[in-house]
Design a protein around this motif. Structure first.
Motif, PDB file in Angstrom:
ATOM      1  N   LYS A 297       0.833  -1.199   0.000  1.00  0.00           N
ATOM      2  CA  LYS A 297       0.000   0.000   0.000  1.00  0.00           C
ATOM      3  C   LYS A 297       0.870   1.252   0.000  1.00  0.00           C
ATOM      4  CE  LYS A 297      -3.783   2.215   2.541  1.00  0.00           C
ATOM      5  NZ  LYS A 297      -4.724   2.104   3.694  1.00  0.00           N
ATOM      6  N   ASN A 298       1.919   1.251   0.834  1.00  0.00           N
ATOM      7  CA  ASN A 298       2.820   2.413   0.890  1.00  0.00           C
ATOM      8  C   ASN A 298       3.527   2.622  -0.444  1.00  0.00           C
ATOM      9  OD1 ASN A 298       2.177   2.987   3.548  1.00  0.00           O
ATOM     10  ND2 ASN A 298       3.827   1.707   4.385  1.00  0.00           N
ATOM     11  N   LYS A 301       1.095   4.261  -2.740  1.00  0.00           N
ATOM     12  CA  LYS A 301       0.948   5.667  -2.357  1.00  0.00           C
ATOM     13  C   LYS A 301       2.101   6.504  -2.873  1.00  0.00           C
ATOM     14  CE  LYS A 301      -1.890   5.377   1.840  1.00  0.00           C
ATOM     15  NZ  LYS A 301      -1.910   5.624   3.300  1.00  0.00           N
TER      16      LYS A 301
END
Length: 311
Positions: A297-298, A301
């Motif tokens: 997820k990071n 992002k």
């Protein structure tokens, strides 16, 4: 254009009068006060005028409108005053009932000023009041109490699904229009409050079709492959998810060896934290899945931020 002028603002029915008028074109684009003058002149010249003389300066025109501003059409309606300087075609509909009422006429400016004053007063009053947070109550009371003890409410939020309306705590009592829904009996009684229960901040204020389907469907059923993978991993829910992720990433060009290397490193760290040497333990696998998901997820992002920076 035709209108029906009605005088009914008198307890004596014999003094009532209805006048049907076909308006000349010049009247349609003229002020509404001309209609009032015409009716008063006709009324005073008739039988009612001998016992009940009307004065133009002491009368005004009103129309019956619904709460949303529409002409008579069912539901709650109230008499709304017409401005004396309002243009007939802009304020009155064809064949509409226009009521002659006691009380001096007001101009459009005066009516708007009064409405604005009422809106501001209501706003001030509401700032000094709290609303009950119980579903379906809506009573208002001074901030900090005293709290009304006649609270009638529901324990669950309302559900609006297709044409049906009901409370989630009372699914067997349904309504199909707003008035009927509002009249549905409450299932709880008690004391009003302006303090929300712990955890209610995240509770939905109303539910829809998606919520109903989710509730009916329950938890997602696992495939046979997922079930077998979970059993093989000692009951781990993350094992089948990681297997599917490994296959999908391979289709995206990420080699299995690279995926295995990263996952194994995460599992070693988790096993060390949990003071175990079994990297295939169900707890280790499940926590490793969460950590890997967070890292992916990071990474996504970071890509999104880079895209925004480029733009």
């Amino acid at each position: 254009m035709k209108v029906f002028l009605r005088y009914e603002d008198n307890d004596d029915d014999s003094l009532h009068k209805t006048l049907k008028i076909t308006l000349p074109k010049s009247w349609v684009s003229g002020p509404a006060s001309r209609l009032l003058e015409q009716f008063v002149e006709s009324y005073n010249a008739g039988a009612g005028g001998s016992a009940n003389q009307l004065a133009v300066d002491d009368m005004h025109l009103s129309v019956r409108r619904s709460s949303n501003g529409g002409v008579d059409g069912g539901g709650d309606t109230t008499l709304q005053d017409l401005p004396s300087d309002g243009i007939v075609i802009e304020t009155i509909s064809d064949r509409e009932d226009v009521y002659i009422c006691h009380g001096p006429s007001r101009t459009l400016t005066e009516i708007n000023a009064e409405r604005q004053s009422a809106i501001e007063k209501k706003k001030v009053d509401e700032e000094q009041l709290s609303r009950c947070v119980h579903f379906g109550c809506n009573q208002r009371f001074p901030r900090g109490g005293p709290y009304p003890t006649n609270c009638k409410y529901h324990t669950g939020p309302p559900v609006f699904h297709e044409t049906a309306k009901f409370w989630s705590c009372c699914p067997n009592k349904k309504a199909f229009d707003w008035e009927e829904f509002q009249s549905l009996p409450a299932c709880q009684s008690g004391t009003c409050t302006d303090v929300k229960d712990e955890g209610s901040e995240s509770q939905k204020q109303f539910l829809g079709g998606c919520d109903i389907r989710e509730k009916m469907n329950g938890p997602k059923l696992r495939s046979i492959d997922d079930f077998n993978a979970s059993v093989a991993a000692g009951g781990s829910e993350g094992a089948p998810v990681l297997e599917r992720l490994r296959s999908v990433l391979e289709e995206l060009g990420v080699e299995n060896e690279l995926f295995d290397q990263v996952l194994e490193g995460i599992k070693n760290e988790v096993a060390h934290k949990l003071t175990t040497t079994d990297c295939d333990d169900a707890l280790v696998v499940d926590e490793s899945m969460q950590i890997l998901g967070g890292k992916l997820k990071n990474a996504l992002k970071a890509i999104a931020v880079e895209q925004l920076r480029i733009k």
